[in-house]
Write a protein that holds these residues in place. Structure first.
Motif, PDB file in Angstrom:
ATOM      1  N   MET A 301       0.805  -1.211   0.000  1.00 30.29           N
ATOM      2  CA  MET A 301       0.000   0.000   0.000  1.00 30.29           C
ATOM      3  C   MET A 301       0.845   1.271   0.000  1.00 30.29           C
ATOM      4  SD  MET A 301      -3.259  -0.902   0.140  1.00 30.29           S
ATOM      5  CE  MET A 301      -3.677  -2.600  -0.253  1.00 30.29           C
ATOM      6  N   LEU A 302       0.392   2.241  -0.769  1.00 34.03           N
ATOM      7  CA  LEU A 302       1.008   3.560  -0.748  1.00 34.03           C
ATOM      8  C   LEU A 302       0.046   4.536  -0.076  1.00 34.03           C
ATOM      9  CD1 LEU A 302       2.553   3.892  -4.326  1.00 34.03           C
ATOM     10  CD2 LEU A 302       3.749   3.421  -2.195  1.00 34.03           C
ATOM     11  N   PRO A 303       0.542   5.362   0.854  1.00 36.43           N
ATOM     12  CA  PRO A 303      -0.333   6.340   1.507  1.00 36.43           C
ATOM     13  C   PRO A 303      -0.546   7.573   0.629  1.00 36.43           C
ATOM     14  CG  PRO A 303       1.885   6.509   2.392  1.00 36.43           C
ATOM     15  CD  PRO A 303       1.909   5.371   1.410  1.00 36.43           C
ATOM     16  N   HIS A 304      -1.761   8.100   0.650  1.00 35.72           N
ATOM     17  CA  HIS A 304      -2.077   9.302  -0.118  1.00 35.72           C
ATOM     18  C   HIS A 304      -2.924  10.222   0.744  1.00 35.72           C
ATOM     19  CE1 HIS A 304      -0.689   7.041  -3.581  1.00 35.72           C
ATOM     20  NE2 HIS A 304      -1.576   6.096  -3.312  1.00 35.72           N
ATOM     21  N   THR A 305      -2.508  11.456   0.892  1.00 32.67           N
ATOM     22  CA  THR A 305      -3.283  12.424   1.653  1.00 32.67           C
ATOM     23  C   THR A 305      -4.311  13.070   0.737  1.00 32.67           C
ATOM     24  OG1 THR A 305      -1.385  12.881   3.084  1.00 32.67           O
ATOM     25  CG2 THR A 305      -3.190  14.476   3.107  1.00 32.67           C
ATOM     26  N   LEU A 306      -5.567  12.911   1.075  1.00 30.91           N
ATOM     27  CA  LEU A 306      -6.655  13.444   0.261  1.00 30.91           C
ATOM     28  C   LEU A 306      -6.924  14.906   0.621  1.00 30.91           C
ATOM     29  CD1 LEU A 306      -9.036  10.356   0.535  1.00 30.91           C
ATOM     30  CD2 LEU A 306      -7.297  10.821  -1.195  1.00 30.91           C
ATOM     31  N   LYS A 307      -7.747  15.567  -0.170  1.00 29.06           N
ATOM     32  CA  LYS A 307      -8.049  16.982   0.061  1.00 29.06           C
ATOM     33  C   LYS A 307      -8.660  17.198   1.441  1.00 29.06           C
ATOM     34  CE  LYS A 307      -8.659  18.380  -4.763  1.00 29.06           C
ATOM     35  NZ  LYS A 307      -9.608  18.933  -5.777  1.00 29.06           N
ATOM     36  N   SER A 308      -9.375  16.210   1.932  1.00 28.63           N
ATOM     37  CA  SER A 308     -10.005  16.300   3.248  1.00 28.63           C
ATOM     38  C   SER A 308      -8.986  16.219   4.383  1.00 28.63           C
ATOM     39  CB  SER A 308     -11.019  15.167   3.412  1.00 28.63           C
ATOM     40  OG  SER A 308     -10.359  13.903   3.362  1.00 28.63           O
ATOM     41  N   GLY A 309      -7.740  15.835   4.041  1.00 30.28           N
ATOM     42  CA  GLY A 309      -6.716  15.647   5.059  1.00 30.28           C
ATOM     43  C   GLY A 309      -6.591  14.202   5.511  1.00 30.28           C
ATOM     44  N   ARG A 310      -7.579  13.394   5.128  1.00 32.39           N
ATOM     45  CA  ARG A 310      -7.554  11.973   5.494  1.00 32.39           C
ATOM     46  C   ARG A 310      -6.515  11.245   4.651  1.00 32.39           C
ATOM     47  NH1 ARG A 310     -10.192   7.388   3.648  1.00 32.39           N
ATOM     48  NH2 ARG A 310     -11.305   8.633   2.083  1.00 32.39           N
ATOM     49  N   VAL A 311      -5.835  10.292   5.260  1.00 33.35           N
ATOM     50  CA  VAL A 311      -4.845   9.491   4.542  1.00 33.35           C
ATOM     51  C   VAL A 311      -5.505   8.215   4.031  1.00 33.35           C
ATOM     52  CG1 VAL A 311      -2.646   8.252   4.681  1.00 33.35           C
ATOM     53  CG2 VAL A 311      -2.937  10.415   5.903  1.00 33.35           C
ATOM     54  N   SER A 312      -5.392   7.974   2.737  1.00 34.91           N
ATOM     55  CA  SER A 312      -5.945   6.781   2.113  1.00 34.91           C
ATOM     56  C   SER A 312      -4.804   5.881   1.664  1.00 34.91           C
ATOM     57  CB  SER A 312      -6.809   7.178   0.912  1.00 34.91           C
ATOM     58  OG  SER A 312      -7.277   6.041   0.212  1.00 34.91           O
ATOM     59  N   TYR A 313      -5.010   4.575   1.744  1.00 32.66           N
ATOM     60  CA  TYR A 313      -3.985   3.613   1.334  1.00 32.66           C
ATOM     61  C   TYR A 313      -4.540   2.761   0.190  1.00 32.66           C
ATOM     62  CZ  TYR A 313      -1.677   4.780   5.731  1.00 32.66           C
ATOM     63  OH  TYR A 313      -1.067   5.455   6.765  1.00 32.66           O
ATOM     64  N   TYR A 314      -3.793   2.743  -0.925  1.00 36.00           N
ATOM     65  CA  TYR A 314      -4.243   1.974  -2.084  1.00 36.00           C
ATOM     66  C   TYR A 314      -3.089   1.163  -2.632  1.00 36.00           C
ATOM     67  CZ  TYR A 314      -7.421   1.049  -6.007  1.00 36.00           C
ATOM     68  OH  TYR A 314      -8.269   0.444  -6.903  1.00 36.00           O
ATOM     69  N   GLY A 315      -3.377  -0.105  -2.944  1.00 36.01           N
ATOM     70  CA  GLY A 315      -2.381  -0.992  -3.527  1.00 36.01           C
ATOM     71  C   GLY A 315      -2.663  -1.200  -4.998  1.00 36.01           C
ATOM     72  N   LEU A 316      -2.719  -2.442  -5.434  1.00 32.44           N
ATOM     73  CA  LEU A 316      -3.033  -2.758  -6.831  1.00 32.44           C
ATOM     74  C   LEU A 316      -4.464  -3.281  -6.891  1.00 32.44           C
ATOM     75  CD1 LEU A 316       0.056  -2.489  -6.923  1.00 32.44           C
ATOM     76  CD2 LEU A 316       0.103  -4.350  -8.572  1.00 32.44           C
ATOM     77  N   GLY A 317      -5.409  -2.363  -7.040  1.00 36.77           N
ATOM     78  CA  GLY A 317      -6.816  -2.750  -7.069  1.00 36.77           C
ATOM     79  C   GLY A 317      -7.390  -3.067  -5.711  1.00 36.77           C
ATOM     80  N   LEU A 318      -6.733  -2.631  -4.654  1.00 37.90           N
ATOM     81  CA  LEU A 318      -7.207  -2.858  -3.287  1.00 37.90           C
ATOM     82  C   LEU A 318      -6.986  -1.620  -2.432  1.00 37.90           C
ATOM     83  CD1 LEU A 318      -5.861  -6.423  -2.344  1.00 37.90           C
ATOM     84  CD2 LEU A 318      -8.256  -5.804  -2.725  1.00 37.90           C
ATOM     85  N   TYR A 319      -7.969  -1.322  -1.592  1.00 33.21           N
ATOM     86  CA  TYR A 319      -7.789  -0.341  -0.531  1.00 33.21           C
ATOM     87  C   TYR A 319      -7.345  -1.046   0.741  1.00 33.21           C
ATOM     88  CZ  TYR A 319     -10.336   3.527  -2.817  1.00 33.21           C
ATOM     89  OH  TYR A 319     -10.733   4.535  -3.653  1.00 33.21           O
ATOM     90  N   GLN A 320      -6.730  -0.284   1.631  1.00 33.11           N
ATOM     91  CA  GLN A 320      -6.496  -0.765   2.985  1.00 33.11           C
ATOM     92  C   GLN A 320      -7.463  -0.036   3.910  1.00 33.11           C
ATOM     93  OE1 GLN A 320      -2.415  -1.079   4.590  1.00 33.11           O
ATOM     94  NE2 GLN A 320      -3.167   0.060   6.366  1.00 33.11           N
ATOM     95  N   TYR A 321      -8.286  -0.803   4.613  1.00 28.04           N
ATOM     96  CA  TYR A 321      -9.226  -0.243   5.578  1.00 28.04           C
ATOM     97  C   TYR A 321      -8.752  -0.547   6.999  1.00 28.04           C
ATOM     98  CZ  TYR A 321     -12.547  -0.228   1.626  1.00 28.04           C
ATOM     99  OH  TYR A 321     -13.172  -0.032   0.419  1.00 28.04           O
ATOM    100  N   THR A 322      -9.208   0.246   7.942  1.00 31.29           N
ATOM    101  CA  THR A 322      -9.008  -0.054   9.354  1.00 31.29           C
ATOM    102  C   THR A 322     -10.372  -0.075  10.024  1.00 31.29           C
ATOM    103  OG1 THR A 322      -6.832   0.994   9.411  1.00 31.29           O
ATOM    104  CG2 THR A 322      -7.913   0.615  11.521  1.00 31.29           C
TER     105      THR A 322
END
Length: 373
Positions: A301-322
């Motif tokens: 997973m690579l972390p990405h900071t969205l406009k909302s400030g929330r950090v999203s994690y996306y791999g290859l066709g998959l999100y990482q959820y907590t």
């Protein structure tokens, strides 16, 4: 003596699970309502861990009179992206491509993709630098046909509700709207979710395999896993029960009024919770990949900071959820669907609320369901 002890343990477990099931059902019912601007007419939930399985539905699948069933089929939307990713990684295992390949290798002579005009950023062409992995991870900077040209695209849809789409028409529309010159950044310098990335991946799969994307999904995923209630809508004959839960955009019953063949490689599959659970097991329990490295790559997973400030994690066709402090891998879909897998506990969640804009946060609802299970 031992038998009596085991029977007592089994009775306690059965009673506890029965109570949990009732709690889960009540929680689902509390979110169903036909009122308001964004009604949630039905909810389907599947949760499993080991031998314990909860699979239920509440509400009305058509929003009126058909009682929702746990085996209702539904549009899984962007969960389809996970399937597209699986096929790409299988092709890599077979030596037919590498995710580090630039897409020029596949589109150099393509009249549909037009590689030199695909990605123009500040007057410079970057289309020939894009890699397959960047497509998979939404790191190309390509504009999205559904968000960056939302008004024009959906106005066209409502004026031409039964219009049939295919990959060529989708890419033509991308250029017609000038989206190739509305890119967000230079490839690999950021994250921007775009279905166009997955349109291109679908075209690569067809180019490399010599078959349609629908044929590849069926040959590589649906048939081997015996996903008998799953099909690629509009691109192959409908299969399964035919009991499809309707998808709603606000009060509009999209299932009745729109041809959604435009979803294609980014979101065109119809399935059930049970079949999606089988799909998750196929990914994480060694049935779809021959090499451990494929799953490792998919879940990097690579972390990405969205406009909302929330950090999203996306791999290859998959999100990482907590959820509840635990890590899950999965994907969500536009029509209110989500799948998630916890590799530590081997816990599976699949579900849908069949509403684009439910009056509650879907991820928080999922977290509540998992904590109740």
């Amino acid at each position: 003596m031992k038998f009596g002890f085991l029977f007592s343990c089994l009775l306690i477990f059965t009673t506890a699970f029965s109570q949990n099931s009732e709690g889960l059902r009540k929680l689902m019912l509390s979110r169903v309502s036909s009122e308001g601007k964004n009604p949630v007419h039905s909810i389907q939930v599947y949760i499993s861990k080991g031998d314990s399985v909860f699979n239920e539905a509440v509400g009305y699948s058509d929003g009126k009179s058909l009682v929702a069933q746990k085996d209702n089929q539904y549009k899984i939307a962007s969960i389809t992206k996970t399937m597209t990713s699986v096929v790409i990684l299988q092709l890599q295992e077979e030596g037919k491509l590498n995710v580090t390949d630039t897409i020029t290798k596949f589109f150099a002579d393509s009249k549909i993709v037009r590689i030199n005009d695909l990605h123009i950023h500040k007057g410079v062409s970057y289309g020939n630098t894009i890699t397959i992995q960047q497509l998979l991870q939404h790191r190309t900077g390509l504009a999205d046909i559904f968000t960056d040209a939302a008004f024009r695209f959906y106005l066209n849809e409502y004026l031409n509700k039964k219009q049939e789409w295919n990959s060529e028409k989708l890419m033509n529309r991308y250029y017609k709207y000038g989206l190739n010159k509305k890119t967000h950044f230079v490839p690999d310098s950021g994250y921007y979710y775009s279905d166009v990335n997955y349109f291109l991946l679908g075209l690569i799969i067809e180019k490399v395999s010599g078959e349609s994307l629908a044929q590849q999904f069926r040959k590589r995923i649906f048939d081997p896993l015996k996903m008998s209630q799953t099909y690629f809508e509009y691109y192959e004959p409908a299969l399964g029960s035919g009991n499809v839960a309707h998808s709603f955009l606000g009060k509009r019953d999209i299932t009745k009024i729109l041809n959604t063949s435009y979803d294609w490689a980014g979101g065109g599959v119809v399935s059930t919770n049970a079949d999606l659970a089988t799909f998750l097991k196929g990914i994480f329990e060694g049935k779809l990949y021959k090499k451990d490295s494929s799953l490792k790559l998919m879940t990097t997973m690579l972390p990405h900071t969205l406009k909302s400030g929330r950090v999203s994690y996306y791999g290859l066709g998959l999100y990482q959820y907590t959820f509840n402090g635990e890590k899950y891998f999965g994907h969500g879909g536009f029509w209110g669907s989500i799948i998630a897998y916890n590799p530590t506990k081997k816990m599976i969640f699949c579900g849908t609320v069949n509403q684009v804009n439910p009056p509650f946060r879907t991820n928080q609802f999922v977290e509540s369901l998992l904590s109740t299970f």
